[in-house]
Scaffold this motif. Structure first.
Motif, mmCIF file in Angstrom:
data_model
loop_
_atom_site.group_PDB
_atom_site.id
_atom_site.type_symbol
_atom_site.label_atom_id
_atom_site.label_comp_id
_atom_site.label_asym_id
_atom_site.label_seq_id
_atom_site.Cartn_x
_atom_site.Cartn_y
_atom_site.Cartn_z
ATOM 1 N N MET A 1 0.829 -1.211 0.000
ATOM 2 C CA MET A 1 0.000 0.000 0.000
ATOM 3 C C MET A 1 0.860 1.256 0.000
ATOM 4 O O MET A 1 1.839 1.356 0.723
ATOM 5 C CB MET A 1 -0.926 0.014 1.215
ATOM 6 N N GLY A 2 0.433 2.228 -0.819
ATOM 7 C CA GLY A 2 1.115 3.507 -0.854
ATOM 8 C C GLY A 2 0.494 4.475 0.135
ATOM 9 O O GLY A 2 -0.303 4.109 0.992
ATOM 10 N N GLY A 3 0.837 5.738 0.010
ATOM 11 C CA GLY A 3 0.287 6.760 0.889
ATOM 12 C C GLY A 3 0.873 6.672 2.287
ATOM 13 O O GLY A 3 1.992 6.193 2.499
ATOM 14 N N SER A 4 0.111 7.132 3.264
ATOM 15 C CA SER A 4 0.584 7.110 4.654
ATOM 16 C C SER A 4 0.710 5.664 5.126
ATOM 17 O O SER A 4 -0.139 4.820 4.840
ATOM 18 C CB SER A 4 -0.390 7.882 5.551
ATOM 19 N N LYS A 5 1.784 5.396 5.873
ATOM 20 C CA LYS A 5 2.077 4.015 6.255
ATOM 21 C C LYS A 5 2.578 3.939 7.688
ATOM 22 O O LYS A 5 3.148 4.892 8.231
ATOM 23 C CB LYS A 5 3.147 3.421 5.323
#
Length: 389
Positions: free
Chosen positions: A96-100
């Motif tokens: 998953m991309g974005g905030s992690k």
């Protein structure tokens, strides 16, 4: 059914209100925000204090994760999963991309840690891992999300994933999100507290700790704010659901479609400040509070206490509670048998002639039936009292 009035003065004294007229409270117009949509509600009563385009369907971005968190908390509360469960991290979650949160594929992470990663730093990877653990796949979890949304009255909401990642036909409204926030606070307070944490650290196996701040800027600006969730995509703009507690009144603000992280915090603060300045919430009558004792016929006991089944809590303009008028009426002939909770009347609260609160009056305890001769005697007394009344 015939009713008789309970002495209103007694109720007024019990509630702690005055009957003297006070000057009307003037509430100025709510602030006009630089946002696509917003709503402000009282978290206890659900009263809408102000709104703008609150039913407009909009992409919610990471505000979606509030529903994911609600479902996970519900599963924990009902015993189907545990905070201590080790949740496997799939390739889908890891990619998953974005905030992690920065979990690693092939590892297992404690469920509570993932929930913190979702709530505090909006980790998409943690969110997908939780969704897969609860429902087997993110697609199946989205179906659970939509069913749960309908159960809590989110009628203008449709989820396609657990994170808020941009997807066609993935939408909700400010009004629906306020309902979800209300349920998060009331149903799972033990997990709601996590939203107030300003920083989260996670240490992947064999690596150094990764520390990230909570993106809710209000947590550092207003000590009364204790949650809850930020969101941002290009389509959604910068969004924030916030909640604050001051002097026993809790408000929830939902602001969607602002221009920056600072703007969503500032606009939300303006909304909350206006709400707290001009409104307050109080319990007028408490559940279980004795309103009076009433005569009971055809029973082994002579009197039964009357009460209301739930707290009567109201959100009104500040200063208005001094002007409340409370009246009640009860069935003038109570006959056994009665069960605790049986409705025998009603109570109304009025403000300047307008009904602002209503509740059933119930018997506080079971009322057993008397033997044959007592019932016969009371029947005779009631018959003749009816003739001469």
């Amino acid at each position: 059914m015939n009713f008789r009035s309970i002495i209103a003065t007694t109720l007024l004294l019990v509630a702690g209100f005055q009957t003297a007229l006070a000057a009307p409270v003037i509430v100025p117009r709510a602030p006009d925000l630089n946002a696509s949509s917003w709503i402000l509600i009282d978290a206890t009563t659900g009263r809408v204090l102000t709104e703008n385009n609150a039913d407009q369907r909009l992409p919610p971005a990471s505000l979606t994760k509030m529903m994911t968190a609600y479902i996970v908390s519900k599963e924990v509360h009902e015993g189907r999963i545990s905070e201590n469960d080790l949740v496997p991290i799939s390739v889908n979650a890891w990619r998953m991309g974005g905030s992690k949160m920065f979990v690693r594929e092939g590892t297992s992470v404690q469920l509570l840690e993932l929930l913190k990663g979702l709530m505090i730093v909006s980790g998409n990877d943690a969110t997908v891992a939780l969704a897969e653990y609860v429902a087997g796949s993110e697609e199946a979890f989205a179906d659970v999300m939509n069913q749960q949304a309908l159960l809590i009255g989110m009628e203008n909401t449709n989820f396609k994933n657990s994170t808020g990642w941009p997807a066609e036909n993935h939408y909700t409204t400010a009004a629906d999100l306020s309902k979800l926030a209300q349920r998060l606070i009331h149903d799972h307070p033990e997990h709601y507290r996590i939203y107030s944490e300003r920083r989260f650290s996670y240490t992947p196996p064999g690596e150094s700790a990764i520390s990230q701040p909570n993106r809710n800027l209000l947590l550092g600006r207003d000590p009364s704010v204790d949650g809850m969730k930020t969101g941002h995509t290009e389509a959604a703009g910068y969004c924030l659901v916030s909640s604050a507690l001051r002097d026993g009144t809790r408000l929830i603000a939902v602001v969607m479609g602002t221009s920056s992280p600072n703007a969503r915090a500032t606009e939300s603060a303006n909304l909350l400040q206006w709400g707290f300045r001009y409104f307050e919430t109080q319990t007028v009558l408490a559940a279980g509070q004795t309103l009076e004792s009433a005569k009971v016929w055809k029973s082994t006991i002579d009197q039964v206490e009357l009460t209301i089944p739930d707290d009567m809590t109201l959100t009104l303009n500040r200063g208005s509670f001094d002007d409340l008028a409370i009246s009640a009426q009860v069935n003038d002939q109570l006959e056994a048998p009665l069960s605790a909770g049986d409705v025998v009347g009603f109570v109304e609260v009025q403000l300047n002639g307008e009904v602002v609160g209503h509740a059933n009056i119930v018997v506080a305890s079971d009322v057993p039936e008397a033997g044959f001769f007592k019932r016969l005697w009371d029947s005779i007394v009631l018959f003749f009292s009816g003739l001469f009344s």
